[in-house]
Enzyme design. Sequence first.
Site, PDB file in Angstrom:
ATOM      1  N   CYS A 106       0.782  -1.738   0.350  1.00  0.00           N
ATOM      2  CA  CYS A 106      -0.065  -0.044  -0.111  1.00  0.00           C
ATOM      3  C   CYS A 106       0.901   1.299   0.106  1.00  0.00           C
ATOM      4  O   CYS A 106       1.640   1.652  -0.797  1.00  0.00           O
ATOM      5  CB  CYS A 106      -1.200   0.430   1.422  1.00  0.00           C
ATOM      6  SG  CYS A 106      -2.759   1.378   1.556  1.00  0.00           S
ATOM      7  N   HIS A 200      -2.873  -5.708   1.105  1.00  0.00           N
ATOM      8  CA  HIS A 200      -2.274  -6.130   2.437  1.00  0.00           C
ATOM      9  C   HIS A 200      -2.380  -7.540   2.592  1.00  0.00           C
ATOM     10  O   HIS A 200      -3.108  -7.768   2.965  1.00  0.00           O
ATOM     11  CB  HIS A 200      -3.302  -5.478   3.770  1.00  0.00           C
ATOM     12  CG  HIS A 200      -2.934  -3.633   3.626  1.00  0.00           C
ATOM     13  ND1 HIS A 200      -1.606  -3.009   3.939  1.00  0.00           N
ATOM     14  CD2 HIS A 200      -3.563  -2.569   3.222  1.00  0.00           C
ATOM     15  CE1 HIS A 200      -2.106  -1.349   4.152  1.00  0.00           C
ATOM     16  NE2 HIS A 200      -2.502  -1.329   3.227  1.00  0.00           N
ATOM     17  N   GLU A 202      -0.458  -8.587   4.353  1.00  0.00           N
ATOM     18  CA  GLU A 202      -0.089  -8.666   5.878  1.00  0.00           C
ATOM     19  C   GLU A 202      -1.318  -8.989   6.671  1.00  0.00           C
ATOM     20  O   GLU A 202      -1.503  -9.020   7.608  1.00  0.00           O
ATOM     21  CB  GLU A 202       1.308  -7.528   6.147  1.00  0.00           C
ATOM     22  CG  GLU A 202       0.350  -6.417   6.557  1.00  0.00           C
ATOM     23  CD  GLU A 202       0.795  -5.673   5.313  1.00  0.00           C
ATOM     24  OE1 GLU A 202       0.502  -4.298   5.366  1.00  0.00           O
ATOM     25  OE2 GLU A 202       0.612  -6.128   3.673  1.00  0.00           O
TER      26      GLU A 202
END
Length: 288
Positions: A106, A200, A202
């Site tokens: 991002c 994202h 993660e």
Amino acid sequence: MSAPRLLVVEGNTAEARARQIHFGGQAAGEGYAQLLRELAPGAGVDICYPADPGANLPDSAGLDGYDGIAITGSSLNIYNGGPAIRQQIDLIRTAFTTGVPIFGSCWGLQLLTVAAGGSVRPSPRGREVGFGRRIRQTAEGAAHDLFVDKPGVFEAMTVHLDEVETLPEGARLLATNDHSQVQAAEIPAGRSTCWAVQYHPEYPFREMAAIFRRLRPSLVAEGFFLDEDEEEAFIADLEHFEREPGNKALAWRCGIDGAVISKAVRTLELRNWVERLVVPTRAARGRG
């Protein structure tokens, strides 16, 4: 072979980190580091905070001691400038001189883009939040190590108001969707190779739930929900997913599948970065 040494660059200010924690989330750098330790067992993972005044940041020699650098998301807007942003750009430009592989999520994609000579703008389509829909690998992306074992079209957790306007010279577009043309890219910069995504990989579901709580009441005003009760129901669904990712009714209601629900598939981009870029580059640098 010893485990790699990784650095996480936290993109947020101390105030923004505290606000995310207040709403039940984690500081982005802490969550990122935790995941990298899971994906690279035994790895040493440090975090630096270049948005903080007076932060003690590594120089080129210090950065050269790492085998990979990962950049988190951020609530900052890179075109606003200022010390918190300038320090991050300077740090990443220094990293480019080392040849250390870099990954960005991002804000990380946007920071890499600007540091390498591209541009970022507010998205003309407004915010993309929750799940980025129908992210499609380009022909180059389908053949790229970033997306090994990833579906050719997938959803991913996302939250951003800004997007890449122009990629740096030599960059390769790896994925796109109808909201933002650049959803993933490879960016060569200096001696380093950078892989970066607008979404994202993660994030766990609980982090997205905290983000939705933090953004209230903006998302109602922006038309994502009819009212706060509807928004609260969606947040409850995200928290339910964290507890029960195999719930088929929730998956149907949210319009997502295993690319998001399965942690192993959701985080593939980062696993591929570690295994297919960090580890081979480390060996080539004689650090294996």
